[in-house]
Each structure stands twice: as C-alpha cells, then as structure tokens.
Design a protein around this motif. Structure first.
Motif, PDB file in Angstrom:
ATOM      1  N   LEU A 225      -2.322  11.582 -14.165  1.00 36.26           N
ATOM      2  CA  LEU A 225      -1.705  11.206 -12.892  1.00 36.26           C
ATOM      3  C   LEU A 225      -2.772  10.776 -11.887  1.00 36.26           C
ATOM      4  CD1 LEU A 225       0.912  14.101 -12.550  1.00 36.26           C
ATOM      5  CD2 LEU A 225       1.334  11.752 -13.300  1.00 36.26           C
ATOM      6  N   ALA A 226      -3.921  11.463 -11.897  1.00 34.26           N
ATOM      7  CA  ALA A 226      -5.014  11.105 -10.985  1.00 34.26           C
ATOM      8  C   ALA A 226      -5.548   9.713 -11.313  1.00 34.26           C
ATOM      9  CB  ALA A 226      -6.140  12.136 -11.072  1.00 34.26           C
ATOM     10  N   GLY A 227      -5.592   9.384 -12.610  1.00 42.44           N
ATOM     11  CA  GLY A 227      -6.029   8.059 -13.012  1.00 42.44           C
ATOM     12  C   GLY A 227      -5.102   6.981 -12.479  1.00 42.44           C
ATOM     13  N   ARG A 228      -3.807   7.260 -12.470  1.00 46.27           N
ATOM     14  CA  ARG A 228      -2.850   6.302 -11.911  1.00 46.27           C
ATOM     15  C   ARG A 228      -3.078   6.128 -10.411  1.00 46.27           C
ATOM     16  NH1 ARG A 228       2.512   8.741 -14.911  1.00 46.27           N
ATOM     17  NH2 ARG A 228       1.943   8.110 -17.052  1.00 46.27           N
ATOM     18  N   GLU A 229      -3.300   7.249  -9.735  1.00 45.66           N
ATOM     19  CA  GLU A 229      -3.558   7.180  -8.293  1.00 45.66           C
ATOM     20  C   GLU A 229      -4.796   6.327  -8.015  1.00 45.66           C
ATOM     21  OE1 GLU A 229      -2.291   8.367  -5.448  1.00 45.66           O
ATOM     22  OE2 GLU A 229      -0.776   9.851  -6.004  1.00 45.66           O
ATOM     23  N   PHE A 230      -5.845   6.542  -8.808  1.00 41.03           N
ATOM     24  CA  PHE A 230      -7.081   5.784  -8.619  1.00 41.03           C
ATOM     25  C   PHE A 230      -6.839   4.296  -8.844  1.00 41.03           C
ATOM     26  CE2 PHE A 230     -10.891   3.705 -10.145  1.00 41.03           C
ATOM     27  CZ  PHE A 230     -11.865   4.137  -9.261  1.00 41.03           C
ATOM     28  N   PHE A 231      -6.123   3.958  -9.910  1.00 37.51           N
ATOM     29  CA  PHE A 231      -5.911   2.550 -10.249  1.00 37.51           C
ATOM     30  C   PHE A 231      -5.051   1.854  -9.202  1.00 37.51           C
ATOM     31  CE2 PHE A 231      -4.258  -1.068 -12.652  1.00 37.51           C
ATOM     32  CZ  PHE A 231      -5.417  -1.527 -13.260  1.00 37.51           C
ATOM     33  N   VAL A 232      -4.017   2.547  -8.719  1.00 34.84           N
ATOM     34  CA  VAL A 232      -3.161   1.966  -7.679  1.00 34.84           C
ATOM     35  C   VAL A 232      -3.983   1.671  -6.429  1.00 34.84           C
ATOM     36  CG1 VAL A 232      -1.275   2.455  -6.083  1.00 34.84           C
ATOM     37  CG2 VAL A 232      -0.990   2.934  -8.504  1.00 34.84           C
ATOM     38  N   ALA A 233      -4.841   2.618  -6.037  1.00 32.36           N
ATOM     39  CA  ALA A 233      -5.675   2.411  -4.847  1.00 32.36           C
ATOM     40  C   ALA A 233      -6.702   1.300  -5.070  1.00 32.36           C
ATOM     41  CB  ALA A 233      -6.390   3.713  -4.477  1.00 32.36           C
ATOM     42  N   ALA A 234      -7.326   1.298  -6.242  1.00 32.35           N
ATOM     43  CA  ALA A 234      -8.413   0.347  -6.508  1.00 32.35           C
ATOM     44  C   ALA A 234      -7.925  -1.086  -6.645  1.00 32.35           C
ATOM     45  CB  ALA A 234      -9.165   0.763  -7.773  1.00 32.35           C
ATOM     46  N   THR A 235      -6.667  -1.266  -7.037  1.00 28.23           N
ATOM     47  CA  THR A 235      -6.153  -2.623  -7.259  1.00 28.23           C
ATOM     48  C   THR A 235      -5.287  -3.114  -6.107  1.00 28.23           C
ATOM     49  OG1 THR A 235      -4.273  -1.748  -8.529  1.00 28.23           O
ATOM     50  CG2 THR A 235      -6.221  -2.427  -9.772  1.00 28.23           C
ATOM     51  N   ASN A 236      -5.373  -2.425  -4.978  1.00 23.99           N
ATOM     52  CA  ASN A 236      -4.647  -2.868  -3.799  1.00 23.99           C
ATOM     53  C   ASN A 236      -5.640  -3.528  -2.841  1.00 23.99           C
ATOM     54  OD1 ASN A 236      -3.108  -3.310  -1.552  1.00 23.99           O
ATOM     55  ND2 ASN A 236      -2.422  -1.201  -1.314  1.00 23.99           N
ATOM     56  N   PRO A 237      -5.754  -4.847  -2.873  1.00 21.73           N
ATOM     57  CA  PRO A 237      -6.762  -5.517  -2.040  1.00 21.73           C
ATOM     58  C   PRO A 237      -6.504  -5.361  -0.551  1.00 21.73           C
ATOM     59  CG  PRO A 237      -5.243  -7.126  -2.960  1.00 21.73           C
ATOM     60  CD  PRO A 237      -4.924  -5.808  -3.619  1.00 21.73           C
ATOM     61  N   LYS A 238      -5.262  -5.049  -0.174  1.00 23.79           N
ATOM     62  CA  LYS A 238      -4.965  -4.898   1.244  1.00 23.79           C
ATOM     63  C   LYS A 238      -5.697  -3.698   1.830  1.00 23.79           C
ATOM     64  CE  LYS A 238      -1.127  -6.163   3.011  1.00 23.79           C
ATOM     65  NZ  LYS A 238       0.287  -6.272   3.442  1.00 23.79           N
ATOM     66  N   ALA A 239      -6.054  -2.713   0.975  1.00 26.64           N
ATOM     67  CA  ALA A 239      -6.759  -1.538   1.477  1.00 26.64           C
ATOM     68  C   ALA A 239      -8.130  -1.912   2.014  1.00 26.64           C
ATOM     69  CB  ALA A 239      -6.879  -0.489   0.368  1.00 26.64           C
ATOM     70  N   ILE A 240      -8.907  -2.635   1.211  1.00 23.62           N
ATOM     71  CA  ILE A 240     -10.252  -2.984   1.661  1.00 23.62           C
ATOM     72  C   ILE A 240     -10.205  -3.999   2.796  1.00 23.62           C
ATOM     73  CG2 ILE A 240     -10.687  -4.875   0.031  1.00 23.62           C
ATOM     74  CD1 ILE A 240     -13.548  -3.724  -0.266  1.00 23.62           C
ATOM     75  N   VAL A 241      -9.200  -4.880   2.776  1.00 20.02           N
ATOM     76  CA  VAL A 241      -9.046  -5.818   3.893  1.00 20.02           C
ATOM     77  C   VAL A 241      -8.703  -5.048   5.170  1.00 20.02           C
ATOM     78  CG1 VAL A 241      -7.654  -7.706   4.803  1.00 20.02           C
ATOM     79  CG2 VAL A 241      -8.446  -7.778   2.434  1.00 20.02           C
TER      80      VAL A 241
END
Length: 210
Positions: free
Chosen positions: A112-128
């Motif tokens: 589940l933590a891996g899913r959380e990491f991947f969702v966060a890492a592949t959301n470009p709006k976060a870094i923008v």
C-alpha cells in the motif's frame, strides 16, 4: 523567515495538504478497508516522494517540469493511468469485513505504501505546485535553498497531519458501514473518486509561463 511570513504560509500550506487529492482519497479508502493504523503507516509512503520533489524545487529543477511539455505530459499520463487502474481495482475489490480486524488478511503495508509513493511521484501537479507556491513566501535576499528547505519540512509535517485525518476519517467510515453491502458502496465511492482524479489529471494543462 519572519513570523509574519509563517503566519501566512502555515494556513495556506495546510489548505494544500488537506485538499482531497489522489493520495488523500487513497488514504481514505484504505482507512475504510483496513483501519486507521494500517492506512496511516501505508500513507507515509508518499512522504519520500514529496521530499524528493521539494529537493528538486530547492535546486531549481521544478522550472524544467513547468517548461517541458514532453516531460509534463509523459508524467501526467503515467500518473493518470495508474490512478484509473487503482480506482477500477478498488471498485472491483471483494468485501472482506474481517480485514478490519484480522491483520493477517490485510494487504501488506509495504504494498500500500508503494502505491502511495507512486501516486505522489507521478503527479506532476505536485511539483508544479511547490514551484509556484513556495516562492510566494521567500524573503528577498535570504538563503533560497535554506528557506525552501524550511518550508518543505513544514509541508511534510502538515502532510503527516493530513494523512492522520484522512486515515482516521476512512476508518470511521468503515466502522459505520457495518455491513458488506455498505462497504461495497465505500469501495465504489473511493474507487470512483480515484478514477475521477485520474481523469482530471489526464486533462490537466501545462502551466503557461507568465
């Protein structure tokens, strides 16, 4: 940073943390399915992804993502596809009420933590968001990297609080659901929200230079 900057930054930052984005929706759904503790520990998996993004912003690489149509689009579609896949998976998930009490039958926290990491890492709006938001609170003439680092640390703390709130809220939803039929509706709502988040991310436009 002066106190008046923190008094402006803290509530604005927490508003971003508490926004019901893809990761918070995921924590809510996991809380309903597996209980607070399991969902909270799993959701901490997103923090390293956000920490890396904040580090990139601190050294100026966030500008590259804001300016690169190809990079932004590729990351956007990967993240959108993954969110839709997670949503469909949750929509079709079998209802096992014992998952709330029988730890051995829960999905591993690491998965589940891996899913959380991947969702966060592949959301470009976060870094923008970091690239556009943090500079609004920089003190002119100060140490840019140090200020970004301090704001980043505050963001991580606020994110942990948001995780706790969503995981707890999900656990209460799961407890109130009570029956397998109600839990199916919890899965449907959570899964539908993740699919919708994926669609929104897919339709996101690259920020235009000002």
């Amino acid at each position: 940073m002066p106190l008046e900057f923190w008094l402006l930054f803290a509530p604005a930052c927490f508003a971003i943390n508490i926004y019901p984005g893809p990761n918070n929706i995921l924590a809510l759904g996991n809380g309903a399915r597996f209980g607070f503790g399991h969902a909270f520990r799993a959701a901490l998996g997103r923090l390293p992804a956000f920490a890396v993004m904040i580090g990139l912003v601190a050294v100026g690489l966030g500008v590259v993502l804001s300016a690169s149509e190809t990079f932004f689009t590729a990351l956007k579609w990967i993240g959108a596809a993954y969110l839709v896949w997670l949503g469909v998976k949750m929509l079709r998930a079998p209802v096992d009420m014992s998952a709330l009490t029988a730890i051995g039958r829960r999905e591993p926290v690491s998965r589940l933590a891996g899913r959380e990491f991947f969702v966060a890492a592949t959301n470009p709006k976060a870094i923008v968001t970091f690239t556009a938001f943090f500079p609004q609170f920089l003190v002119p003439g100060g140490d840019y990297v140090w200020q970004i680092s301090l704001m980043g640390a505050a963001f991580i703390v606020f994110e942990a609080i948001a995780i706790a709130l969503y995981a707890y809220g999900g656990s209460r939803v799961g407890a109130l659901a009570g029956t397998a039929n109600r839990m199916r509706w919890v899965n449907r709502i959570s899964g539908g929200a993740l699919v919708a988040a994926g669609v929104v991310l897919a339709l996101a436009r690259r920020p235009q230079p000002v």
